[in-house]
Design a protein around this motif. Structure first.
Motif, short mmCIF file in Angstrom:
data_model
loop_
_atom_site.label_atom_id
_atom_site.label_comp_id
_atom_site.label_asym_id
_atom_site.label_seq_id
_atom_site.Cartn_x
_atom_site.Cartn_y
_atom_site.Cartn_z
N UNK A 18 27.22 -18.68 11.63
CA UNK A 18 27.20 -17.25 11.89
C UNK A 18 26.42 -17.02 13.18
N UNK A 19 26.76 -15.93 13.86
CA UNK A 19 26.02 -15.56 15.05
C UNK A 19 25.49 -14.15 14.87
N UNK A 20 24.17 -14.01 14.86
CA UNK A 20 23.54 -12.71 14.76
C UNK A 20 23.24 -12.20 16.16
N UNK A 21 23.36 -10.90 16.31
CA UNK A 21 23.04 -10.29 17.59
C UNK A 21 22.09 -9.12 17.37
N UNK A 22 21.21 -8.91 18.33
CA UNK A 22 20.26 -7.80 18.28
C UNK A 22 20.37 -7.06 19.61
N UNK A 23 20.72 -5.79 19.53
CA UNK A 23 20.84 -4.96 20.72
C UNK A 23 19.61 -4.06 20.83
N UNK A 24 19.03 -4.03 22.00
CA UNK A 24 17.82 -3.24 22.22
C UNK A 24 18.09 -2.08 23.16
N UNK A 29 13.40 -4.08 28.19
CA UNK A 29 13.68 -5.19 27.28
C UNK A 29 13.05 -6.49 27.77
N UNK A 30 13.11 -6.73 29.06
CA UNK A 30 12.62 -7.99 29.61
C UNK A 30 11.10 -8.14 29.51
N UNK A 31 10.41 -7.07 29.17
CA UNK A 31 8.96 -7.14 29.02
C UNK A 31 8.54 -7.65 27.65
N UNK A 32 9.50 -7.73 26.73
CA UNK A 32 9.17 -8.08 25.35
C UNK A 32 9.52 -9.53 25.03
N UNK A 33 8.63 -10.14 24.28
CA UNK A 33 8.96 -11.38 23.59
C UNK A 33 9.82 -10.99 22.39
N UNK A 34 10.88 -11.74 22.15
CA UNK A 34 11.80 -11.42 21.06
C UNK A 34 11.81 -12.53 20.03
N UNK A 35 11.92 -12.12 18.78
CA UNK A 35 11.89 -13.11 17.69
C UNK A 35 12.84 -12.71 16.58
N UNK A 53 9.88 -14.03 27.43
CA UNK A 53 10.47 -12.91 28.16
C UNK A 53 11.63 -13.31 29.06
N UNK A 54 11.49 -14.44 29.72
CA UNK A 54 12.57 -14.86 30.63
C UNK A 54 13.51 -15.86 29.99
N UNK A 55 13.32 -16.14 28.72
CA UNK A 55 14.20 -17.05 28.01
C UNK A 55 13.91 -18.52 28.24
N UNK A 56 12.88 -18.81 28.98
CA UNK A 56 12.61 -20.19 29.34
C UNK A 56 11.90 -21.00 28.29
N UNK A 57 11.36 -20.33 27.28
CA UNK A 57 10.62 -21.02 26.24
C UNK A 57 11.04 -20.52 24.87
N UNK A 58 11.25 -21.45 23.96
CA UNK A 58 11.64 -21.10 22.60
C UNK A 58 10.84 -21.93 21.60
N UNK A 71 18.81 -17.10 21.90
CA UNK A 71 19.08 -16.90 23.32
C UNK A 71 19.03 -15.41 23.62
N UNK A 72 18.68 -15.07 24.86
CA UNK A 72 18.62 -13.67 25.23
C UNK A 72 19.35 -13.44 26.54
N UNK A 73 19.80 -12.21 26.71
CA UNK A 73 20.45 -11.78 27.94
C UNK A 73 19.76 -10.50 28.39
N UNK A 74 18.87 -10.61 29.34
CA UNK A 74 18.08 -9.45 29.75
C UNK A 74 18.93 -8.42 30.49
N UNK A 75 20.05 -8.81 31.03
CA UNK A 75 20.93 -7.85 31.71
C UNK A 75 21.67 -6.98 30.69
N UNK A 76 21.92 -7.55 29.50
CA UNK A 76 22.63 -6.82 28.46
C UNK A 76 21.70 -6.31 27.36
N UNK A 77 20.41 -6.61 27.47
CA UNK A 77 19.44 -6.18 26.45
C UNK A 77 19.80 -6.70 25.06
N UNK A 78 20.13 -7.97 24.99
CA UNK A 78 20.48 -8.55 23.70
C UNK A 78 19.75 -9.87 23.47
N UNK A 79 19.54 -10.16 22.20
CA UNK A 79 19.03 -11.47 21.79
C UNK A 79 19.87 -11.92 20.60
#
Length: 122
Positions: A18-24, A29-35, A53-58, A71-79
């Motif tokens: 399954x693939x879950x998506x979270x829209x913000x 959005x890019x200022x937040x750590x997402x979990x 924030x930049x997706x470089x660390x998980x 994974x996150x996409x800061x241009x689309x505000x999704x994780x």
């Protein structure tokens, strides 16, 4: 402030994906750590995965390492949370959360989505 909306939950057989998506909402959005966290009936909310924030660390919980990918996409505000090789013990309500620092503790996250149910049948 940010508002979070999860989608993508459902019923799947063990071994499936399954693939879950979270829209913000909002422009920060890019200022937040997402979990992602999850909570099974009668259990405490538990950490699943976090992304910087930049997706470089998980970081992943041991129980999902090698099976789940955040994974996150800061241009689309999704994780997103890609979940493979699902097991019945992955059954839970999955929550998206936003915070200001990388943490495995749910109390450290300020903003939460409403949750999406994932059920894995055996």
């Amino acid at each position: 402030q940010v508002q979070l909306v999860e989608s993508g939950g459902g019923l799947v057989q063990a071994g499936g994906s399954l693939r879950l998506s979270c829209a913000a909402s909002g422009r920060t959005f890019s200022l937040y750590v997402m979990a992602w966290f999850r909570q099974a009936p009668g259990k405490e909310r538990e950490f699943v995965a976090v992304i910087s924030r930049n997706g470089g660390s998980t970081i992943y919980a041991d129980s999902v390492k090698g099976r789940f990918t955040i994974a996150r996409d800061n241009a689309r505000n999704t994780v997103d949370l890609q979940m493979n090789s699902l097991k019945p013990e992955d059954t839970a309500v999955y929550y998206c959360a936003a915070g200001f620092g990388v943490s495995l503790k749910y109390n450290d996250y300020r903003y939460w989505g409403q949750g999406t149910q994932v059920t894995v049948s055996s």
